[in-house]
Scaffold this active site. Structure first.
Site, PDB file in Angstrom:
ATOM      1  N   ASP A  85      36.941   3.053 -20.879  1.00 24.34           N
ATOM      2  CA  ASP A  85      35.570   3.386 -21.264  1.00 24.34           C
ATOM      3  C   ASP A  85      34.590   2.432 -20.579  1.00 24.34           C
ATOM      4  O   ASP A  85      33.613   2.845 -19.941  1.00 24.34           O
ATOM      5  CB  ASP A  85      35.461   3.255 -22.792  1.00 24.34           C
ATOM      6  CG  ASP A  85      34.112   3.669 -23.318  1.00 24.34           C
ATOM      7  OD1 ASP A  85      33.435   4.463 -22.641  1.00 24.34           O
ATOM      8  OD2 ASP A  85      33.734   3.201 -24.401  1.00 24.34           O
ATOM      9  N   TYR A 131      40.631   3.380 -30.379  1.00 22.67           N
ATOM     10  CA  TYR A 131      39.926   4.597 -30.814  1.00 22.67           C
ATOM     11  C   TYR A 131      40.714   5.359 -31.869  1.00 22.67           C
ATOM     12  O   TYR A 131      40.371   6.488 -32.208  1.00 22.67           O
ATOM     13  CB  TYR A 131      39.654   5.512 -29.613  1.00 22.67           C
ATOM     14  CG  TYR A 131      38.608   4.957 -28.685  1.00 22.67           C
ATOM     15  CD1 TYR A 131      38.881   3.811 -27.934  1.00 22.67           C
ATOM     16  CD2 TYR A 131      37.371   5.552 -28.558  1.00 22.67           C
ATOM     17  CE1 TYR A 131      37.933   3.277 -27.088  1.00 22.67           C
ATOM     18  CE2 TYR A 131      36.412   5.029 -27.703  1.00 22.67           C
ATOM     19  CZ  TYR A 131      36.694   3.894 -26.975  1.00 22.67           C
ATOM     20  OH  TYR A 131      35.753   3.371 -26.138  1.00 22.67           O
TER      21      TYR A 131
END
Ligand code: ATP
Length: 336
Positions: A230, A126
């Site tokens: 996630d 990310y």
């Protein structure tokens, strides 16, 4: 003295579930003074700022936020508000409890699940470092640092210790990403050494995924780098009833923002169909954070009783009640 809390209602079903949370929190008797700020796709579109300054200033002042979902367009458009807020306030730990709700029927009815997922929130894939080397060849850089790995591990172990949990499991792929995931594991092991009363083990992420659906009851506290966190936290939410009931918190050393896992659900917005349970369970986490432990327990138990009775539930979990009727049912249980 009243707690000052920033309230971000968001958009889509956000305002409906946020209002439910405000009413239920009021019924707990805990004194809260809301600092209401607007953060919505419309406002972002109109101002061009993904994170308006007054929203950040409010949370910097109050230190605690309760947040409904804000729509993020897929591809193009503005940056995800969640990512922007997380970065700006250094909310490095994404914490998602995964707990069975008696009365809420799932494929895993026969086991009582109660795990908490600690997902690193700031780096890994990310980091946004993508690069076109030559046409049709892209690299996307995975960043793992000692600082970020150590602080998420510490958050997981500290929580496990304070909440009298037994086991912390680190999830990784260090057999392939020997350096990056290897560093993540080394940091977890170092922190584990400070908590000899807790069992520490490690699982490779593919095996962990299989075990989550075959023997989910073995899990207690999980700690993961950003991407595995996630994916596995959504998988785990699916084990206990899905998005309508999945709570979450984004925690940093200075600030905390409590929010449901689900998005703005534009398909049902404004129709009174939204299930506010996810934000109510996030509110339970918020009360705990505020050290209003007794109120947190009462609210948690009130929600559980509504589910156990089975009437007053919203359509996503098999009922026919509106958001307002479900909210009333929780308030009745709180007061009764
Ligand atoms: P985002 O990109 O903003 O995360 P999304 O479209 O991926 O959004 P959601 O907005 O969470 O995902 O919605 C996915 C599905 O789940 C939709 O059909 C929506 O109606 C349903 N849903 C999500 N949250 C709730 C809720 N609180 N109550 C009832 N249904 C919900």
């Amino acid at each position: 003295m009243a707690h000052r809390i920033t309230l971000i209602a968001g958009d889509g079903i956000g305002p409906e579930v946020a209002e439910a949370a405000v009413r239920v929190l009021e019924a707990t008797g805990v004194a809260i003074e809301w600092d209401r700020v607007e953060l919505s796709a419309d406002r972002i579109r109109a101002t061009g700022e993904s994170l308006p300054a007054d929203v950040v200033a409010s949370i910097e002042r109050t230190k605690v936020g309760l947040k409904g979902p804000v729509t993020t367009p897929v591809g193009g458009g503005f940056q995800s508000v969640n990512v922007a807020l997380r970065k700006k306030l250094d909310l490095y730990a994404n914490v998602r409890p995964v707990k069975s709700m008696p009365g809420l029927h799932t494929r895993f009815d026969d086991v009582a699940l109660d795990m908490v997922i600690f997902r690193e929130n700031t780096e890994d894939l990310y980091s946004g470092l993508e690069h076109e080397v030559v046409p049709d060849v892209i690299t996307s850089i995975k960043v793992i640092t000692r600082t970020a790995s150590t602080r998420i591990a510490r958050a997981a172990f500290r929580y496990a210790s304070r909440h009298l949990r037994k086991r912390v499991t680190a999830i990784h792929k260090a057999n392939i990403m020997k350096l990056a995931d290897g560093l993540f594991l080394r940091c977890c092991r170092e922190i584990a050494a400070d908590y000899p009363h807790l069992i520490y083990n490690e699982l490779i992420v593919d095996n962990a995924s299989m075990q989550l659906v075959t023997r989910p009851e073995q899990f207690d506290i999980l700690v993961l780098p950003n991407l595995y966190g996630d994916i596995l936290s959504d998988l785990a939410a699916g084990l206990v009833g899905g998005l309508g009931v999945a709570a979450g918190a984004n925690l940093g050393d200075q600030h905390a923002v409590f929010e449901s896992v689900h998005g703005s659900a534009p398909d049902i917005a404004g129709q009174g169909k939204a299930n506010p349970t996810a934000l109510l369970r996030s509110s339970v986490m918020m009360l705990d954070h505020l050290k209003e432990t007794a109120a947190a327990r009462r609210l948690d138990e009130a929600i559980a009783r509504v589910y156990a009775k089975g009437d007053g539930l919203t359509p996503d979990v098999g009922g026919t009640a509106t958001t307002g009727q479900f909210t009333e049912a929780v308030i009745r249980e709180l007061k009764g």
